[in-house]
Motif scaffolding. Structure first.
Motif, short mmCIF file in Angstrom:
data_model
loop_
_atom_site.label_atom_id
_atom_site.label_comp_id
_atom_site.label_asym_id
_atom_site.label_seq_id
_atom_site.Cartn_x
_atom_site.Cartn_y
_atom_site.Cartn_z
N ILE A 1 0.92 7.91 -0.44
CA ILE A 1 2.31 8.33 -0.58
C ILE A 1 2.83 7.62 -1.81
CG2 ILE A 1 4.59 8.41 0.48
CD1 ILE A 1 3.08 8.13 3.22
N ARG A 2 3.22 8.39 -2.83
CA ARG A 2 3.63 7.81 -4.11
C ARG A 2 5.15 7.80 -4.25
NH1 ARG A 2 -1.15 10.43 -5.75
NH2 ARG A 2 -2.64 8.91 -6.51
N PHE A 3 5.67 6.64 -4.64
CA PHE A 3 7.07 6.46 -4.96
C PHE A 3 7.16 6.16 -6.46
CE2 PHE A 3 6.58 5.33 -0.55
CZ PHE A 3 7.72 5.82 0.07
N GLU A 4 8.36 5.98 -6.95
CA GLU A 4 8.58 5.65 -8.36
C GLU A 4 7.86 4.36 -8.75
OE1 GLU A 4 10.11 6.29 -12.17
OE2 GLU A 4 10.42 7.59 -10.45
N ASN A 5 7.95 3.33 -7.89
CA ASN A 5 7.43 2.02 -8.27
C ASN A 5 6.43 1.42 -7.28
OD1 ASN A 5 9.23 1.61 -6.25
ND2 ASN A 5 10.29 -0.08 -7.22
N LYS A 6 5.98 2.22 -6.31
CA LYS A 6 4.97 1.71 -5.38
C LYS A 6 4.21 2.86 -4.75
CE LYS A 6 7.84 1.53 -1.23
NZ LYS A 6 8.33 0.71 -0.14
N GLU A 7 3.10 2.52 -4.13
CA GLU A 7 2.29 3.49 -3.39
C GLU A 7 2.00 2.91 -2.02
OE1 GLU A 7 -0.34 5.48 -6.98
OE2 GLU A 7 -1.24 3.89 -5.77
N ILE A 8 1.99 3.77 -1.03
CA ILE A 8 1.53 3.38 0.31
C ILE A 8 0.20 4.08 0.50
CG2 ILE A 8 1.95 3.47 2.79
CD1 ILE A 8 4.96 3.53 2.13
N VAL B 1 0.37 -1.51 0.85
CA VAL B 1 1.43 -1.19 -0.11
C VAL B 1 1.03 -1.80 -1.44
CG1 VAL B 1 3.87 -1.44 -0.69
CG2 VAL B 1 3.18 -1.16 1.70
N ARG B 2 1.08 -0.96 -2.47
CA ARG B 2 0.67 -1.40 -3.80
C ARG B 2 1.80 -1.11 -4.78
NH1 ARG B 2 -4.89 0.94 -5.21
NH2 ARG B 2 -3.77 2.87 -4.96
N GLU B 3 2.17 -2.12 -5.56
CA GLU B 3 3.19 -1.94 -6.59
C GLU B 3 2.60 -1.18 -7.76
OE1 GLU B 3 5.95 -4.67 -9.50
OE2 GLU B 3 5.11 -5.56 -7.71
#
Length: 110
Positions: free
Chosen positions: A31-38, A64-66
């Motif tokens: 799951i990708r966000f602007e500044n992190k990934e789950i 969780v990865r930045e």
């Protein structure tokens, strides 16, 4: 629905028009966000179709990865200043969370 056996549960879901299917062979879910990934490792993914809408249930080990977005100009600048290749410059910037000065100093020390 405590105490209901699986056959009864499936029959009831079928009557309600709900279909469930476990997806085979899924290695990971991201799951990708602007500044992190789950990242969900070793996931069990179930696809559920109810009233024409498809949804997914995901169970697994969460990580969780930045994510640091590094501009191309910054990578090129580090390359020019240190004489390293693209991948080395990019990796240094990622490790320093995009800090140009720190990345350059780090590469000049090695």
């Amino acid at each position: 629905m405590k105490g209901m056996n699986p056959k009864q549960m499936k029959r009831m879901m079928k009557q309600l028009g709900i279909k469930m299917e476990e997806l085979e062979g899924v290695r990971e879910v991201v799951i990708r966000f602007e500044n992190k990934e789950i990242i969900i490792r070793e996931p069990v993914v179930t696809a559920i179709v109810a009233m024409g809408e498809k949804s997914y249930q995901i169970v697994g080990k969460e990580e969780v990865r930045e994510v640091v977005n590094i501009p191309e100009e910054d990578i090129k600048l580090v390359m020019e200043q240190t004489g390293v290749d693209y991948e080395t410059a990019k990796k240094a910037l990622e490790e320093t969370k995009g800090d140009l000065a720190e990345a350059i100093l780090k590469l000049q020390e090695t």
